[in-house]
Design a protein around this motif. Sequence first.
Motif, PDB file in Angstrom:
ATOM      1  N   SER A   1       0.853  -1.187   0.000  1.00 26.97           N
ATOM      2  CA  SER A   1       0.000   0.000   0.000  1.00 26.97           C
ATOM      3  C   SER A   1       0.890   1.238   0.000  1.00 26.97           C
TER       4      SER A   1
ATOM      5  N   ILE B   1      -5.439  -1.953   6.184  1.00 28.38           N
ATOM      6  CA  ILE B   1      -5.181  -1.343   4.879  1.00 28.38           C
ATOM      7  C   ILE B   1      -4.652  -2.449   3.964  1.00 28.38           C
TER       8      ILE B   1
ATOM      9  N   VAL C   1      -3.872  -0.321  -1.796  1.00 27.62           N
ATOM     10  CA  VAL C   1      -4.555   0.879  -1.308  1.00 27.62           C
ATOM     11  C   VAL C   1      -3.592   2.067  -1.381  1.00 27.62           C
ATOM     12  N   SER C   2      -4.116   3.216  -1.739  1.00 30.68           N
ATOM     13  CA  SER C   2      -3.337   4.441  -1.782  1.00 30.68           C
ATOM     14  C   SER C   2      -4.032   5.519  -0.968  1.00 30.68           C
TER      15      SER C   2
ATOM     16  N   HIS D   1      -8.612  -3.810  -1.027  1.00 34.22           N
ATOM     17  CA  HIS D   1      -7.520  -3.680  -1.985  1.00 34.22           C
ATOM     18  C   HIS D   1      -7.843  -2.737  -3.141  1.00 34.22           C
TER      19      HIS D   1
END
Length: 221
Positions: free
Chosen positions: A108, A122, A126-127, A142
């Motif tokens: 991430s 998280i 994921v950003s 995701h």
Amino acid sequence: MLSKPDLAILGAGGTGRYMRDVALRTGSYREVFYLDDDTEKQSSGVDGAPTMGPLEHWQELPPDTQFLSSLYAPAANQAHWRRVTSLKIPDDRWTSVLDPTAVISKNSTIGVGCFIGSHTTIEPGVSLANHCAIAQNVTIAHDTKISSYSYCAFQVAIGSRVSVGEYTFVGIGARIRGDLEIGRNSLIGVGATVISAVPPSAVVVGNPARPLEKSIKGLRR
């Protein structure tokens, strides 16, 4: 051995107090205190921690002091971000605080000035853009993208491949189905179940979530 920096949290409200607790648990900071424009908090401090002055006093702190904003609120994130940017704190003075109990995928991406609370998950891909705050017990699936200065309250669940626009506020216990776009500056109400796209500046509530007649701008009147 390098000494630990101090951490100044912008805002001494409930969110800021929780951020301080988490920051102390990380053991990464020498002292954790507040900056707040409320003169009462400046004189009395909060939870035994001093409030060193209004937000503009950041320039008077030691040069190694790092900063984290806690100034998030429903329908007000964009206004808070304008206030924060008006301070002109350099990019390299912002820090991210991640609770040790959070499960954060190595695949991430976490921007600068972010906060992640306890027992939050998280997932890979994921950003989180700069200055996002994710409270406790949140799940972000995701390949979801959260844009800058957005906030997720506790027990929020966001499905996979969701795009969340900047300045969005997601209320307590809200659920967002995967593969949706949440427009910038929107407000997802407490406990809402979002199953369709949300336009910019919309306010959605209920299960399934439906837009209110008033937009974010309408709520401010």
